[in-house]
Write a protein that holds these residues in place. Structure first.
Motif, PDB file in Angstrom:
ATOM      1  N   SER A   1      34.876  62.434 -45.834  1.00 28.86           N
ATOM      2  CA  SER A   1      35.913  62.992 -44.966  1.00 28.86           C
ATOM      3  C   SER A   1      37.056  61.996 -44.856  1.00 28.86           C
ATOM      4  O   SER A   1      36.826  60.810 -44.595  1.00 28.86           O
ATOM      5  CB  SER A   1      35.351  63.304 -43.576  1.00 28.86           C
ATOM      6  N   ILE A   2      38.259  62.484 -45.074  1.00 28.97           N
ATOM      7  CA  ILE A   2      39.464  61.660 -44.948  1.00 28.97           C
ATOM      8  C   ILE A   2      40.463  62.427 -44.100  1.00 28.97           C
ATOM      9  O   ILE A   2      40.725  63.612 -44.340  1.00 28.97           O
ATOM     10  CB  ILE A   2      40.094  61.359 -46.322  1.00 28.97           C
TER      11      ILE A   2
ATOM     12  N   GLY B   1      46.509  65.576 -40.057  1.00 29.52           N
ATOM     13  CA  GLY B   1      46.481  66.597 -41.097  1.00 29.52           C
ATOM     14  C   GLY B   1      47.489  66.412 -42.202  1.00 29.52           C
ATOM     15  O   GLY B   1      47.567  67.233 -43.114  1.00 29.52           O
ATOM     16  N   GLU B   2      48.288  65.327 -42.133  1.00 31.54           N
ATOM     17  CA  GLU B   2      49.187  65.032 -43.255  1.00 31.54           C
ATOM     18  C   GLU B   2      48.367  64.918 -44.539  1.00 31.54           C
ATOM     19  O   GLU B   2      48.771  65.379 -45.614  1.00 31.54           O
ATOM     20  CB  GLU B   2      49.935  63.731 -42.986  1.00 31.54           C
ATOM     21  N   ILE B   3      47.196  64.268 -44.399  1.00 33.21           N
ATOM     22  CA  ILE B   3      46.166  64.291 -45.436  1.00 33.21           C
ATOM     23  C   ILE B   3      44.867  64.697 -44.764  1.00 33.21           C
ATOM     24  O   ILE B   3      44.505  64.168 -43.717  1.00 33.21           O
ATOM     25  CB  ILE B   3      46.005  62.922 -46.125  1.00 33.21           C
ATOM     26  N   LEU B   4      44.198  65.670 -45.345  1.00 36.68           N
ATOM     27  CA  LEU B   4      42.901  66.097 -44.839  1.00 36.68           C
ATOM     28  C   LEU B   4      42.041  66.473 -46.039  1.00 36.68           C
ATOM     29  O   LEU B   4      42.405  67.341 -46.826  1.00 36.68           O
ATOM     30  CB  LEU B   4      43.038  67.302 -43.904  1.00 36.68           C
ATOM     31  N   TYR B   5      40.923  65.768 -46.184  1.00 41.33           N
ATOM     32  CA  TYR B   5      40.061  66.036 -47.330  1.00 41.33           C
ATOM     33  C   TYR B   5      38.604  65.908 -46.908  1.00 41.33           C
ATOM     34  O   TYR B   5      38.116  64.803 -46.629  1.00 41.33           O
ATOM     35  CB  TYR B   5      40.370  65.064 -48.473  1.00 41.33           C
ATOM     36  N   ASN B   6      37.920  67.039 -46.811  1.00 42.56           N
ATOM     37  CA  ASN B   6      36.509  67.076 -46.440  1.00 42.56           C
ATOM     38  C   ASN B   6      35.738  67.735 -47.574  1.00 42.56           C
ATOM     39  O   ASN B   6      36.064  68.847 -47.987  1.00 42.56           O
ATOM     40  CB  ASN B   6      36.302  67.881 -45.152  1.00 42.56           C
TER      41      ASN B   6
ATOM     42  N   ASN C   1      33.258  68.102 -42.243  1.00 44.88           N
ATOM     43  CA  ASN C   1      34.226  68.809 -41.410  1.00 44.88           C
ATOM     44  C   ASN C   1      34.196  68.328 -39.963  1.00 44.88           C
ATOM     45  O   ASN C   1      35.245  68.103 -39.347  1.00 44.88           O
ATOM     46  CB  ASN C   1      33.954  70.316 -41.454  1.00 44.88           C
ATOM     47  N   ASP C   2      32.996  68.167 -39.414  1.00 45.77           N
ATOM     48  CA  ASP C   2      32.902  67.738 -38.018  1.00 45.77           C
ATOM     49  C   ASP C   2      33.339  66.286 -37.839  1.00 45.77           C
ATOM     50  O   ASP C   2      33.976  65.944 -36.839  1.00 45.77           O
ATOM     51  CB  ASP C   2      31.467  67.913 -37.510  1.00 45.77           C
ATOM     52  N   MET C   3      33.016  65.429 -38.799  1.00 44.47           N
ATOM     53  CA  MET C   3      33.401  64.019 -38.657  1.00 44.47           C
ATOM     54  C   MET C   3      34.910  63.835 -38.778  1.00 44.47           C
ATOM     55  O   MET C   3      35.476  62.897 -38.205  1.00 44.47           O
ATOM     56  CB  MET C   3      32.656  63.171 -39.679  1.00 44.47           C
ATOM     57  N   ALA C   4      35.595  64.740 -39.483  1.00 40.00           N
ATOM     58  CA  ALA C   4      37.060  64.693 -39.523  1.00 40.00           C
ATOM     59  C   ALA C   4      37.625  64.917 -38.118  1.00 40.00           C
ATOM     60  O   ALA C   4      38.566  64.247 -37.686  1.00 40.00           O
ATOM     61  CB  ALA C   4      37.594  65.739 -40.489  1.00 40.00           C
ATOM     62  N   LYS C   5      37.021  65.854 -37.394  1.00 41.60           N
ATOM     63  CA  LYS C   5      37.455  66.126 -36.021  1.00 41.60           C
ATOM     64  C   LYS C   5      37.179  64.928 -35.120  1.00 41.60           C
ATOM     65  O   LYS C   5      37.975  64.590 -34.234  1.00 41.60           O
ATOM     66  CB  LYS C   5      36.738  67.366 -35.492  1.00 41.60           C
ATOM     67  N   TYR C   6      36.034  64.285 -35.347  1.00 46.41           N
ATOM     68  CA  TYR C   6      35.675  63.121 -34.532  1.00 46.41           C
ATOM     69  C   TYR C   6      36.643  61.964 -34.781  1.00 46.41           C
ATOM     70  O   TYR C   6      37.096  61.302 -33.838  1.00 46.41           O
ATOM     71  CB  TYR C   6      34.247  62.693 -34.856  1.00 46.41           C
ATOM     72  N   MET C   7      36.980  61.722 -36.038  1.00 43.79           N
ATOM     73  CA  MET C   7      37.925  60.639 -36.333  1.00 43.79           C
ATOM     74  C   MET C   7      39.296  60.944 -35.747  1.00 43.79           C
ATOM     75  O   MET C   7      39.955  60.046 -35.195  1.00 43.79           O
ATOM     76  CB  MET C   7      38.016  60.427 -37.847  1.00 43.79           C
ATOM     77  N   GLN C   8      39.729  62.202 -35.831  1.00 45.33           N
ATOM     78  CA  GLN C   8      41.024  62.551 -35.270  1.00 45.33           C
ATOM     79  C   GLN C   8      41.021  62.408 -33.757  1.00 45.33           C
ATOM     80  O   GLN C   8      42.021  61.991 -33.156  1.00 45.33           O
ATOM     81  CB  GLN C   8      41.382  63.991 -35.660  1.00 45.33           C
ATOM     82  N   PHE C   9      39.910  62.727 -33.139  1.00 43.41           N
ATOM     83  CA  PHE C   9      39.733  62.525 -31.694  1.00 43.41           C
ATOM     84  C   PHE C   9      39.939  61.062 -31.327  1.00 43.41           C
ATOM     85  O   PHE C   9      40.621  60.738 -30.347  1.00 43.41           O
ATOM     86  CB  PHE C   9      38.334  63.017 -31.304  1.00 43.41           C
TER      87      PHE C   9
ATOM     88  N   LEU D   1      47.561  53.236 -38.506  1.00 44.45           N
ATOM     89  CA  LEU D   1      47.953  54.036 -39.667  1.00 44.45           C
ATOM     90  C   LEU D   1      47.625  55.509 -39.474  1.00 44.45           C
ATOM     91  O   LEU D   1      47.989  56.339 -40.315  1.00 44.45           O
ATOM     92  CB  LEU D   1      47.234  53.531 -40.930  1.00 44.45           C
ATOM     93  N   GLY D   2      46.913  55.844 -38.406  1.00 46.15           N
ATOM     94  CA  GLY D   2      46.484  57.223 -38.202  1.00 46.15           C
ATOM     95  C   GLY D   2      45.488  57.687 -39.249  1.00 46.15           C
ATOM     96  O   GLY D   2      45.395  58.875 -39.545  1.00 46.15           O
ATOM     97  N   LEU D   3      44.723  56.732 -39.816  1.00 47.13           N
ATOM     98  CA  LEU D   3      43.846  57.022 -40.953  1.00 47.13           C
ATOM     99  C   LEU D   3      42.377  56.868 -40.570  1.00 47.13           C
ATOM    100  O   LEU D   3      42.003  55.927 -39.877  1.00 47.13           O
ATOM    101  CB  LEU D   3      44.174  56.064 -42.111  1.00 47.13           C
ATOM    102  N   GLY D   4      41.562  57.815 -41.041  1.00 44.17           N
ATOM    103  CA  GLY D   4      40.123  57.722 -40.850  1.00 44.17           C
ATOM    104  C   GLY D   4      39.393  58.106 -42.122  1.00 44.17           C
ATOM    105  O   GLY D   4      39.793  59.032 -42.826  1.00 44.17           O
ATOM    106  N   ILE D   5      38.306  57.369 -42.443  1.00 47.27           N
ATOM    107  CA  ILE D   5      37.485  57.661 -43.623  1.00 47.27           C
ATOM    108  C   ILE D   5      36.017  57.626 -43.193  1.00 47.27           C
ATOM    109  O   ILE D   5      35.577  56.679 -42.535  1.00 47.27           O
ATOM    110  CB  ILE D   5      37.702  56.630 -44.749  1.00 47.27           C
ATOM    111  N   PHE D   6      35.275  58.659 -43.558  1.00 46.32           N
ATOM    112  CA  PHE D   6      33.842  58.719 -43.280  1.00 46.32           C
ATOM    113  C   PHE D   6      33.108  59.136 -44.543  1.00 46.32           C
ATOM    114  O   PHE D   6      33.589  59.978 -45.311  1.00 46.32           O
ATOM    115  CB  PHE D   6      33.539  59.736 -42.175  1.00 46.32           C
ATOM    116  N   SER D   7      31.933  58.546 -44.750  1.00 44.63           N
ATOM    117  CA  SER D   7      31.086  58.976 -45.860  1.00 44.63           C
ATOM    118  C   SER D   7      29.623  58.826 -45.487  1.00 44.63           C
ATOM    119  O   SER D   7      29.266  58.040 -44.610  1.00 44.63           O
ATOM    120  CB  SER D   7      31.399  58.168 -47.134  1.00 44.63           C
ATOM    121  N   SER D   8      28.785  59.615 -46.165  1.00 47.78           N
ATOM    122  CA  SER D   8      27.349  59.559 -45.924  1.00 47.78           C
ATOM    123  C   SER D   8      26.610  59.966 -47.186  1.00 47.78           C
ATOM    124  O   SER D   8      27.073  60.829 -47.938  1.00 47.78           O
ATOM    125  CB  SER D   8      26.949  60.478 -44.762  1.00 47.78           C
TER     126      SER D   8
END
Length: 580
Positions: free
Chosen positions: A50-51, A56-61, A271-279, A362-369
């Protein structure tokens, strides 16, 4: 009713947003190639990525690979993965949300208020009077209580229930001075969740669920004892690498974490972790709703434990990339990476491994599992995140960042069997040098208990050849055959349950655990020569121990502020000022 419609609206909004990936095609191609290289090198069955950047300028799940290899079911952005200790950051959010709303006049000082003051009816008790009276939520969430972590009884499921698990924390011995060090402790994070639920007259599960609904994380859930993980909707199945192939991991082993769910029990999706990072990046705001106050969200990333390590520029290497860990906040690490603030946490619930990185400025979040095969050793989640960071931050798709140069710089993996052989040999040689009391196999028989870690029994049992052999039974999973390797030492040579899978996921199955008799009635539990549990005493039961494990008139340090603690406070104040 208004809350109900708000929940429905948020759900629809996030469904629409998460279904629409926004990423330049060339960037997507390059990132996909990196993930696929990692999966191939590390034998990863399924992978979540998830990025998110700038709302939402960049959103990649995306989900990669197969979530169920036997049924050939692909993973997608809604597939649930075990995120392990990334769960701790959710617990910290639940706690600061509750404390900031329950004690608004205290502000940030609520974190420095003793738990016994905030929750007098909880009867918070640890191994000495001083800690029992002085420990705060900040101490628990920043891992600075410094009592022995519970790393044995929880995994073998040796406890009678959640209350038993947290009650026994009072018998954990001291490992370092209070607030003088950072000592990672799953049990005390779990206890923090247990305490706040008691204060709210609720349960941790309910409080977490309310937070998840507010963020729009509608698929995220906790591991439960009632789960049938392998047959539940859209869950990634766990696998380990053995005999040059992926084999199914016993998912029942995941339930070992249930009593400490606030420390590592969440299952979530891209998808859910994208919301968490944006939060997090929006400082507690979802849409126009401030779910958690901006002030309380700011508490999370202020270093409370000083952990200074990493890479800085030098005269000899002035062009090195700066990567310095400066501290640990409330269940979040704080690092300066390439000059930018990086707030992160990793997670590992065997064989799932995860990593969450956010870059607030930077308003940037990256998650992986990954759903296996355990701890990645060469192309790790960190290597992948750093590569993605540079692609996005420097818009560096023209250079075609890849992994070959990284692979060339790393030592090649040795054959698993040679690793096992060498490690076992070294362990045996060390044991031959140990001197202790002479204990015969018959004298080793009995039940041994630790107020902190539970009880186990040593007995004779017929092995597969029909020959009586020493056998230990510890909780649900800690069943193993023993072999006497010295007059006082008995080595766990083979697991008699699927518990071997947990060790295989991390070190290819090597067992370096031993039971060492200090005297005829006292056993030390060792892992690779390190004592990882409180001493086990023959016939000791937790009910036989004093409810208050210290004498009333004693005080750990007579109330004197320790020099180490004062220095830590000064260092943290300087670091905090630099980050603001």
């Amino acid at each position: 009713m208004a809350k109900f419609f708000q929940t429905i609206f948020l759900s629809l909004l996030f469904t629409i947003i998460s279904a629409q990936n926004v990423i330049p095609p060339e960037t997507q191609t390059q990132i996909d190639a990196l993930v696929e290289a990692l999966m191939q090198t590390e034998h990863v069955p399924a992978f979540a990525l998830s990025i998110t950047k700038n709302n939402g300028e960049i959103l990649y799940n995306k989900g990669y690979g197969l979530r169920d290899r036997e049924k050939n079911v692909t993973a997608d952005a809604d597939t649930l993965f075990g995120i392990g200790s990334v769960t701790k950051s959710f617990t910290a959010v639940v706690i600061v949300k509750y404390l900031s709303e329950r004690f608004p006049d205290l502000g940030a000082s609520v974190l420095d208020t003793p738990i016994r003051v905030l929750a007098p009816s909880y009867n918070f008790t640890l191994g000495d009077k001083y800690r029992s009276e002085k420990v705060t939520f900040k101490d628990l969430l920043a891992h600075r209580v410094c009592t022995l972590p519970e790393s044995v009884g929880m995994w073998v499921e040796a406890y009678e229930g959640e209350d038993d698990f947290y009650y026994r924390q009072r018998y954990a011995p001291e490992s370092c001075g209070f607030r003088d060090g950072f000592l990672y402790n799953n049990g005390l994070i779990g206890m923090a969740g247990h305490i706040v639920a008691h204060m709210a007259n609720s349960t941790y599960e309910e409080m977490l669920s309310n937070l998840l609904i507010s963020i729009g994380m509608n698929d995220t859930t906790l591991i439960k004892h009632t789960d049938d993980h392998d047959n539940m909707m859209n869950r990634a199945l766990p696998y380990i690498w053995k005999g040059n192939q992926l084999i199914r991991y016993n998912s029942e082993l995941l339930k070992s974490v249930v009593y400490a769910n606030p420390a590592g029990g969440i299952l979530s999706s891209s998808n859910d972790m994208a919301k968490y990072m944006q939060f997090h990046l929006n400082r507690g705001k979802v849409g126009t709703t401030q779910v958690v106050s901006e002030e309380a969200m700011g508490w999370l990333r202020i270093p409370a434990s000083s952990i200074f390590s990493g890479v800085l520029k030098t005269d000899q290497n002035p062009d090195v990339l700066i990567n310095v860990g400066v501290g640990y906040g409330l269940c979040l690490g704080v690092t300066v990476y390439d000059g930018y603030l990086q707030v992160w946490h990793n997670g590992y619930i065997p064989p799932f491994q995860s990593l969450l990185n956010t870059y607030p400025h930077l308003g940037l979040g990256i998650f992986s599992s990954s759903s296996g095969p355990g701890s990645l050793t060469t192309l790790t989640h960190t290597v992948l995140h750093n590569a993605i960071f540079h692609i996005l931050q420097h818009n560096d798709t023209s250079q075609k960042i890849s992994f070959p140069e990284i692979l060339d710089a790393l030592p090649q993996k040795r054959d698993n069997q040679s690793v096992i052989k060498n490690q076992v040999k070294n362990t045996s040689e060390e044991k031959q040098q140990q001197i202790g009391p002479k204990i015969s196999p018959e004298e080793a028989l009995g039940t041994f208990g630790s107020g902190f870690n539970g009880e186990f029994t040593i007995s004779f049992k017929n092995n597969s050849a029909g020959v009586p052999q020493l056998h230990v039974e510890y909780g649900k999973w800690g069943l193993a055959w023993l072999n006497q390797t010295s007059p006082s030492t008995f080595e766990l040579i083979e697991w008699d349950s699927d518990f071997w899978m947990l060790f295989w996921s991390d070190n290819q199955g090597v067992i370096n655990q031993t039971l060492e008799f200090v005297d005829a009635n006292t056993i030390r539990y060792l892992d690779s020569g390190n004592e990882i549990a409180a001493r086990f005493i023959r016939d000791q039961k937790v009910g036989d121990l004093p409810v208050i494990p210290w004498e009333e008139e004693t005080c750990k340090n007579k109330g004197v502020v320790e020099i180490g603690s004062l220095i830590s406070v000064i260092i943290l104040a300087i670091i905090t000022n630099m980050l603001n």
